[in-house]
Scaffold this active site. Structure first.
Site, PDB file in Angstrom:
ATOM      1  N   TYR A  37       0.821  -1.202   0.000  1.00  0.00           N
ATOM      2  CA  TYR A  37       0.000   0.000   0.000  1.00  0.00           C
ATOM      3  C   TYR A  37       0.859   1.257   0.000  1.00  0.00           C
ATOM      4  CZ  TYR A  37      -2.804   3.912   1.424  1.00  0.00           C
ATOM      5  OH  TYR A  37      -3.379   5.164   1.464  1.00  0.00           O
TER       6      TYR A  37
ATOM      7  N   HIS B 189      -1.808  16.728  -2.436  1.00  0.00           N
ATOM      8  CA  HIS B 189      -2.287  16.865  -1.060  1.00  0.00           C
ATOM      9  C   HIS B 189      -1.993  18.234  -0.444  1.00  0.00           C
ATOM     10  CE1 HIS B 189      -2.997  12.666  -1.550  1.00  0.00           C
ATOM     11  NE2 HIS B 189      -3.310  12.460  -0.286  1.00  0.00           N
TER      12      HIS B 189
ATOM     13  N   ASN C 113       2.005  11.069   6.048  1.00  0.00           N
ATOM     14  CA  ASN C 113       1.253  10.287   7.034  1.00  0.00           C
ATOM     15  C   ASN C 113       1.889  10.521   8.399  1.00  0.00           C
ATOM     16  OD1 ASN C 113      -0.349   7.168   6.174  1.00  0.00           O
ATOM     17  ND2 ASN C 113      -0.580   9.168   5.236  1.00  0.00           N
TER      18      ASN C 113
ATOM     19  N   TYR D  12     -15.373  31.121  46.626  1.00  0.00           N
ATOM     20  CA  TYR D  12     -14.739  29.929  46.050  1.00  0.00           C
ATOM     21  C   TYR D  12     -13.469  30.241  45.255  1.00  0.00           C
ATOM     22  CZ  TYR D  12     -18.893  27.000  46.964  1.00  0.00           C
ATOM     23  OH  TYR D  12     -19.904  26.295  47.541  1.00  0.00           O
TER      24      TYR D  12
ATOM     25  N   ARG E 150     -10.963  30.342  48.036  1.00  0.00           N
ATOM     26  CA  ARG E 150     -10.938  29.185  48.918  1.00  0.00           C
ATOM     27  C   ARG E 150     -10.659  27.878  48.163  1.00  0.00           C
ATOM     28  NH1 ARG E 150     -16.278  27.127  51.407  1.00  0.00           N
ATOM     29  NH2 ARG E 150     -16.925  29.201  50.748  1.00  0.00           N
TER      30      ARG E 150
ATOM     31  N   PHE F 211      -1.700   6.544  12.161  1.00  0.00           N
ATOM     32  CA  PHE F 211      -1.846   7.957  11.819  1.00  0.00           C
ATOM     33  C   PHE F 211      -3.102   8.581  12.412  1.00  0.00           C
ATOM     34  CE2 PHE F 211      -3.282   5.233   8.261  1.00  0.00           C
ATOM     35  CZ  PHE F 211      -4.649   5.363   8.469  1.00  0.00           C
TER      36      PHE F 211
ATOM     37  N   GLU G  41     -11.964   6.280   4.362  1.00  0.00           N
ATOM     38  CA  GLU G  41     -11.562   6.847   5.653  1.00  0.00           C
ATOM     39  C   GLU G  41     -12.828   7.389   6.315  1.00  0.00           C
ATOM     40  OE1 GLU G  41      -8.617   9.527   4.178  1.00  0.00           O
ATOM     41  OE2 GLU G  41      -7.361   7.869   3.475  1.00  0.00           O
TER      42      GLU G  41
END
Length: 501
Positions: free
Chosen positions: A46, A76, A190, A274, A277, A322, A406
């Site tokens: 792959y 990409h 990746n 608060y 405290r 990934f 995906e």
């Protein structure tokens, strides 16, 4: 892992690691040899001799394997939005080199050496910050990071004022583009280096900020003549959350030798609000949450998060390291933890302005003609409210990508980007408390606060003056923000109170 990179001392540790890899890249050479041998077998691998994502079933001819990786980087690199900050870009490069150097990626030595040279010469790609969904790696940002290695894309110019063509940057540094080989592009893009770099950067800054929160809280407590009783060690021993115990101990140390505390020890006040405290419980919970996030990020930056993975026995395994889910959850949690430090800080600022126990309202003697510190609290309130929106978890969302291949993604990149915005808001909210607490403490003179608080007050006064009338207060907020961001306040107090944690 003996060579583990930690958040504390991150820059130094990464520099040492990359220097060792530069002189001894044997782990990279070994994993590359396994890829080369596997290619000779003729089997489909792959992303090495197949297409990517939904195109995984398409086999690629041997003479096109380099072009496949080159096309991967080009296709990409489609990010958008504001650029990744320079400091985080630098971390992305360094963490990618560190991860590839662990020896399970099979990257070629020429590409790896080019990456190390970018780190050495501080050549910084210009990376749009949006475009990753936090799974299959931070694909778009890492593609933009990687294109300059082959002479494409953009880098920050020499003045760091904007982008320039990467080809020009390489010429200026006497470098030539390197051609990618089989698997190179995939190994580069990746991975979770965008998410983990944002996380590491923010959590590194948070190391100073959590200590500063205790210091500022102690300053406000002294100025408001609050009680030290809630920090009694016995109280926290019966609810032993680690962060809570540490914060209570810090408060006790900061208040040692306080004349202000002694002056109202028998005043009859039963309880403080608060925000005074419950500082150990609130600050402490944030500390514990940030400690968890730090553990997750440290594991991640010392992991191999690309795909497929190369193992010493010759196996090349396609899997899912990934996927950014571990980071997505942790970074969402970190944002919530940081935002709570700002939330309780703003409440203390509000109390300081109310005119309690002899303090002038709005912390200025002549109000009416002067607004005093009224509006800085508005600023703090606005930022706290903005953080409530930013803290909606990105990790609960998922949109399928790659034609459904995906089908569950982490959105951890969005967690990361939001986290940085939350950090910036928290620093500014705490800067407002620094400014107002110092102003309030001036009105308690000649009584001295605790030893640690005194050091902190004097430190602030070295940089910001007491105000008797209205002025352009924004500049002082910026100064206080810078002091918090640099860690100077915490370091200065720690130089006197060495047990401050």
């Amino acid at each position: 892992m003996n060579d583990m990179i930690r958040i504390e001392g991150l820059d130094r540790r990464l520099d040492q690691r990359l220097q060792r890899l530069s002189s001894d890249p044997s782990t990279v050479e070994r994993s590359r040899a396994i890829v080369d041998k596997a290619l000779g077998s003729g089997h489909a691998i792959y992303g090495v001799n197949t297409g990517f994502g939904a195109l995984a079933s398409k086999r690629i001819d041997d003479d096109q394997l380099g072009q496949l990786q080159r096309n991967l980087l080009l296709s990409h690199a489609c990010g958008t939005g504001d650029p990744v900050p320079i400091e985080i870009t630098r971390l992305m490069l360094q963490l990618k080199a560190h991860a590839l150097g662990l020896g399970n990626s099979g990257i070629s030595l020429p590409i790896f050496r080019q990456l190390l040279k970018f780190c050495e010469l501080d050549i910084l790609p210009f990376i749009p910050s949006r475009g990753s969904v936090g799974a299959s790696g931070d694909l778009a940002p890492l593609a933009h990071m990687s294109l300059p290695l082959i002479g494409k894309g953009q880098c920050w110019n020499a003045e760091r004022t904007g982008p320039e063509p990467a080809a020009e940057t390489l010429v200026r540094h006497g470098l030539k583009p390197v051609e990618p080989g089989a698997k190179d592009g995939l190994a580069l893009i990746n991975g979770t280096q965008l998410m983990s770099s944002y996380g590491a950067f923010v959590l590194h800054r948070a190391l100073h900020l959590i200590r500063a929160a205790d210091i500022l809280g102690a300053m406000s407590l002294e100025a408001l003549q609050g009680s030290a009783a809630p920090f009694d060690e016995r109280v926290h021993a019966v609810r032993p959350h680690p962060g809570q115990i540490r914060v209570a101990a810090n408060m006790r140390q900061l208040l040692v030798e306080s004349e202000i505390l002694e002056s109202h020890r028998h005043c009859g006040k039963v309880q403080d609000p608060y925000c005074l405290r419950c500082m150990p419980q609130v600050h402490g919970a944030s500390r514990d949450a940030l400690a968890h996030a730090t553990e997750v990020v440290e594991r991640e930056i010392n992991s191999v998060t690309d795909n497929p993975l190369v193992f010493d026995n010759g196996d090349i395994v396609s899997a899912g390291n990934f996927h950014g889910q571990p980071l997505a959850l942790a970074l969402d949690y970190a944002a919530i933890a940081l935002s709570e430090l700002a939330s309780i800080s703003e409440r203390r600022t509000y109390l300081l302005l109310e005119g309690h126990d002899g303090l002038p309202k709005l912390l200025m003697a002549d109000t009416g003609i002067n607004s005093g510190f009224m509006i800085p609290q508005y600023t703090a309130a606005a930022l706290v409210s903005e953080n409530k929106v930013l803290c909606h978890p990105a990790s609960v969302d998922s949109i399928p990508t790659s034609l459904g291949q995906e089908d569950h993604v982490s959105m951890g990149s969005i967690s990361a980007l939001k986290l940085l915005n939350v950090l910036h808001n928290v620093e500014r909210v705490m800067a407002v408390e620094m400014l107002t607490a110092a102003q309030a403490l001036d009105f308690r003179k000649p009584l001295k606060p605790g030893k640690g608080v005194l050091v902190a007050h004097e430190f602030v006064r070295d940089h910001v003056n007491h105000a008797d009338e209205d002025y352009e207060v924004g500049a002082d907020i910026d100064t206080c923000t810078r002091l918090l961001r640099s860690g100077e306040l915490a370091r200065t107090v720690q130089s006197t109170i060495t047990t401050l944690d």
